[in-house]
Motif scaffolding. Structure first.
Motif, PDB file in Angstrom:
ATOM      1  N   VAL A  45      -0.969  -0.224  -7.889  1.00  0.00           N
ATOM      2  CA  VAL A  45       0.194   0.425  -8.502  1.00  0.00           C
ATOM      3  C   VAL A  45      -0.207   1.781  -9.086  1.00  0.00           C
ATOM      4  N   CYS A  46      -1.335   1.811  -9.789  1.00  0.00           N
ATOM      5  CA  CYS A  46      -1.812   3.051 -10.407  1.00  0.00           C
ATOM      6  C   CYS A  46      -2.193   4.088  -9.355  1.00  0.00           C
ATOM      7  N   LEU A  47      -2.867   3.648  -8.301  1.00  0.00           N
ATOM      8  CA  LEU A  47      -3.265   4.571  -7.223  1.00  0.00           C
ATOM      9  C   LEU A  47      -2.047   5.182  -6.539  1.00  0.00           C
ATOM     10  N   LYS A  48      -1.048   4.352  -6.272  1.00  0.00           N
ATOM     11  CA  LYS A  48       0.173   4.861  -5.623  1.00  0.00           C
ATOM     12  C   LYS A  48       0.879   5.877  -6.513  1.00  0.00           C
ATOM     13  N   GLU A  49       0.945   5.578  -7.800  1.00  0.00           N
ATOM     14  CA  GLU A  49       1.617   6.494  -8.725  1.00  0.00           C
ATOM     15  C   GLU A  49       0.853   7.818  -8.824  1.00  0.00           C
ATOM     16  N   GLU A  50      -0.484   7.720  -8.835  1.00  0.00           N
ATOM     17  CA  GLU A  50      -1.323   8.923  -8.881  1.00  0.00           C
ATOM     18  C   GLU A  50      -1.053   9.822  -7.667  1.00  0.00           C
ATOM     19  N   TRP A  51      -0.981   9.199  -6.490  1.00  0.00           N
ATOM     20  CA  TRP A  51      -0.784   9.995  -5.278  1.00  0.00           C
ATOM     21  C   TRP A  51       0.666  10.442  -5.107  1.00  0.00           C
ATOM     22  N   MET A  52       1.606   9.675  -5.634  1.00  0.00           N
ATOM     23  CA  MET A  52       3.002  10.138  -5.608  1.00  0.00           C
ATOM     24  C   MET A  52       3.184  11.348  -6.525  1.00  0.00           C
ATOM     25  N   ASN A  53       2.410  11.422  -7.604  1.00  0.00           N
ATOM     26  CA  ASN A  53       2.468  12.603  -8.462  1.00  0.00           C
ATOM     27  C   ASN A  53       1.952  13.839  -7.727  1.00  0.00           C
ATOM     28  N   LYS A  54       0.900  13.660  -6.919  1.00  0.00           N
ATOM     29  CA  LYS A  54       0.395  14.760  -6.097  1.00  0.00           C
ATOM     30  C   LYS A  54       1.465  15.188  -5.079  1.00  0.00           C
ATOM     31  N   VAL A  55       2.160  14.189  -4.525  1.00  0.00           N
ATOM     32  CA  VAL A  55       3.236  14.455  -3.563  1.00  0.00           C
ATOM     33  C   VAL A  55       4.332  15.304  -4.212  1.00  0.00           C
ATOM     34  N   MET A  83       0.815  -1.219   0.000  1.00  0.00           N
ATOM     35  CA  MET A  83       0.000   0.000   0.000  1.00  0.00           C
ATOM     36  C   MET A  83       0.847   1.267   0.000  1.00  0.00           C
ATOM     37  N   LEU A  84       2.145   1.126   0.269  1.00  0.00           N
ATOM     38  CA  LEU A  84       3.007   2.297   0.414  1.00  0.00           C
ATOM     39  C   LEU A  84       4.039   2.400  -0.699  1.00  0.00           C
ATOM     40  N   PRO A  85       4.496   3.633  -0.978  1.00  0.00           N
ATOM     41  CA  PRO A  85       5.649   3.792  -1.868  1.00  0.00           C
ATOM     42  C   PRO A  85       6.865   3.128  -1.235  1.00  0.00           C
ATOM     43  N   VAL A  86       7.767   2.633  -2.064  1.00  0.00           N
ATOM     44  CA  VAL A  86       8.951   1.918  -1.567  1.00  0.00           C
ATOM     45  C   VAL A  86       9.736   2.748  -0.552  1.00  0.00           C
ATOM     46  N   GLY A  87       9.891   4.029  -0.830  1.00  0.00           N
ATOM     47  CA  GLY A  87      10.709   4.880   0.031  1.00  0.00           C
ATOM     48  C   GLY A  87      10.128   5.120   1.415  1.00  0.00           C
ATOM     49  N   CYS A  88       8.861   4.763   1.605  1.00  0.00           N
ATOM     50  CA  CYS A  88       8.201   4.971   2.907  1.00  0.00           C
ATOM     51  C   CYS A  88       8.226   3.732   3.790  1.00  0.00           C
ATOM     52  N   VAL A  89       8.825   2.651   3.301  1.00  0.00           N
ATOM     53  CA  VAL A  89       8.794   1.379   4.033  1.00  0.00           C
ATOM     54  C   VAL A  89      10.091   1.170   4.812  1.00  0.00           C
ATOM     55  N   ARG A  90       9.959   1.049   6.141  1.00  0.00           N
ATOM     56  CA  ARG A  90      11.108   0.731   7.004  1.00  0.00           C
ATOM     57  C   ARG A  90      10.672  -0.413   7.924  1.00  0.00           C
ATOM     58  N   ILE A  91      11.274  -1.585   7.714  1.00  0.00           N
ATOM     59  CA  ILE A  91      10.817  -2.794   8.417  1.00  0.00           C
ATOM     60  C   ILE A  91      11.884  -3.357   9.344  1.00  0.00           C
ATOM     61  N   ILE A  92      11.480  -3.686  10.568  1.00  0.00           N
ATOM     62  CA  ILE A  92      12.258  -4.579  11.430  1.00  0.00           C
ATOM     63  C   ILE A  92      11.370  -5.811  11.586  1.00  0.00           C
ATOM     64  N   PRO A  93      11.689  -6.883  10.844  1.00  0.00           N
ATOM     65  CA  PRO A  93      10.751  -8.012  10.714  1.00  0.00           C
ATOM     66  C   PRO A  93      10.437  -8.731  12.014  1.00  0.00           C
ATOM     67  N   TYR A  94      11.439  -8.852  12.905  1.00  0.00           N
ATOM     68  CA  TYR A  94      11.187  -9.599  14.133  1.00  0.00           C
ATOM     69  C   TYR A  94      12.248  -9.229  15.161  1.00  0.00           C
ATOM     70  N   SER A  95      11.787  -8.803  16.331  1.00  0.00           N
ATOM     71  CA  SER A  95      12.720  -8.313  17.344  1.00  0.00           C
ATOM     72  C   SER A  95      12.343  -8.835  18.722  1.00  0.00           C
ATOM     73  N   ASP A  96      13.342  -8.937  19.595  1.00  0.00           N
ATOM     74  CA  ASP A  96      13.102  -9.330  20.991  1.00  0.00           C
ATOM     75  C   ASP A  96      12.969  -8.117  21.899  1.00  0.00           C
ATOM     76  N   GLN A  97      12.914  -6.935  21.303  1.00  0.00           N
ATOM     77  CA  GLN A  97      12.685  -5.724  22.101  1.00  0.00           C
ATOM     78  C   GLN A  97      11.951  -4.698  21.247  1.00  0.00           C
ATOM     79  N   TYR A  98      11.241  -3.801  21.938  1.00  0.00           N
ATOM     80  CA  TYR A  98      10.515  -2.769  21.200  1.00  0.00           C
ATOM     81  C   TYR A  98      11.506  -1.822  20.526  1.00  0.00           C
ATOM     82  N   GLU A  99      11.213  -1.449  19.289  1.00  0.00           N
ATOM     83  CA  GLU A  99      12.049  -0.503  18.543  1.00  0.00           C
ATOM     84  C   GLU A  99      11.248   0.761  18.275  1.00  0.00           C
ATOM     85  N   GLU A 100      11.895   1.917  18.436  1.00  0.00           N
ATOM     86  CA  GLU A 100      11.213   3.201  18.288  1.00  0.00           C
ATOM     87  C   GLU A 100      10.691   3.410  16.861  1.00  0.00           C
TER      88      GLU A 100
END
Length: 319
Positions: A245-255, A134-151
């Protein structure tokens, strides 16, 4: 892997002008390549000769692309996981229920922290693979699995093992949503959607947030369009993917328009409001979404705009 993903990006470029997502992928690949080359040069002499392959494998796993960096190589990620639990956004919506999914999707699109607590790492990774679409690639920051909370500044997708304590202020925050995957209290929580879906029947999904999204809340325009596509049974999963894909591109153009208008041209707030109305994004949720998505713009695009501002006469002289 880098070579394979690089080839895929080259194919995309040959198809036409690169999308914003493609530009971000290229930049991340370049950063990864630089990082891995730097490691090769600095560590090669110190590598123990007895087990070079083992050490190299361990080290490369640290610098190899995590899924958040390689959206176009999802087939590689899926092939190297035993189980793809969630098949699509539509499937996740059916499993979670319409209202819980809407709340989760709203937080995803707004850039709030999305936390999944579960014993099954494959399930969490599968959930993030689906939600990130649902997000543009540049907006995705993942910590897939952790044993402690990450900010939240470190990740907007965070997977946690069940025993991890989440700070109370996060649980009550309007900028976070928690999905707890618990053992089911009865054999089946929803009608079986697929024959091989027994694995999900043993789970119960509880979605909570300090800011539950009211059913009558309008929400960002793109969320309503995504939900319309997901509920339209005449559309196949592949067609829904293309819609996304089309919706994301449409809104990235607005961005991009908003970024140039506010950050580059430094136009006053009154003018910005008029622009947002023209873009069909004057509502509060749409404005928040645009501001978050702006953080995902590629360095290439930003530097291009800034260079034209720094030397406006050069373009004029060429003309």
């Amino acid at each position: 892997l880098l070579k394979a993903c690089g080839s895929r990006l080259t194919e995309k470029l040959l198809e036409g002008a690169p999308t914003e997502d493609t530009l971000v992928q290229m930049e991340k690949l370049a950063d990864l390549k630089e990082e891995s080359e730097g490691w090769d040069g600095s560590e090669e002499e110190e590598k123990p000769s007895s087990q070079p392959d083992v050490v190299e494998g361990q080290e490369l796993s640290k610098s190899s692309p995590e899924p958040s960096l390689m959206p176009d190589c999802n087939s590689w990620n899926v092939a190297h996981r035993r189980l793809s639990v969630f098949r699509s956004l539509r499937h996740m919506r059916q499993v979670l229920g319409a209202s819980a999914f809407r709340m989760l999707a709203w937080h995803v699109l707004m850039g709030n922290q999305v936390i999944w607590k579960a014993r099954d790492m494959d399930l969490v990774q599968s959930a993030f693979d689906v939600l990130r679409t649902m997000l543009p690639v540049g907006c995705v920051r993942i910590i897939p699995y952790s044993d402690q909370y990450e900010e939240a500044y470190r990740c907007n997708f965070l997977g946690l093992s069940p025993h991890v304590q989440i700070p109370p202020h996060i649980l009550s925050s309007e900028f976070a949503v928690l999905v707890e995957v618990r053992a089911a209290t009865r054999s089946s929580l929803y009608p079986t959607l697929f024959d091989d879906e027994q694995s999900l029947n043993k789970y119960e999904f509880v979605v909570t947030s300090g800011s539950p999204v009211a059913a009558d809340r309008v929400g960002p325009t793109i969320l309503n369009k995504i939900e319309a596509a997901l509920t339209n049974q005449n559309l196949s999963v592949d067609v829904v993917d293309q819609c996304l894909v089309c919706l994301k591109e449409e809104w990235m153009n607005k961005v991009k328009v908003l970024f140039k208008f506010t950050k580059v041209d430094s136009r006053p707030k009154e003018d910005t409001q008029k622009l947002l109305s023209i873009l069909g994004a004057a509502e509060e949720d749409n404005v928040k979404l645009l501001k978050f998505w702006m953080t995902g713009l590629s360095k290439t695009y930003k530097s291009h705009l800034m260079s034209t501002v720094r030397s406006p006469t050069s373009s004029e002289s060429r003309n």
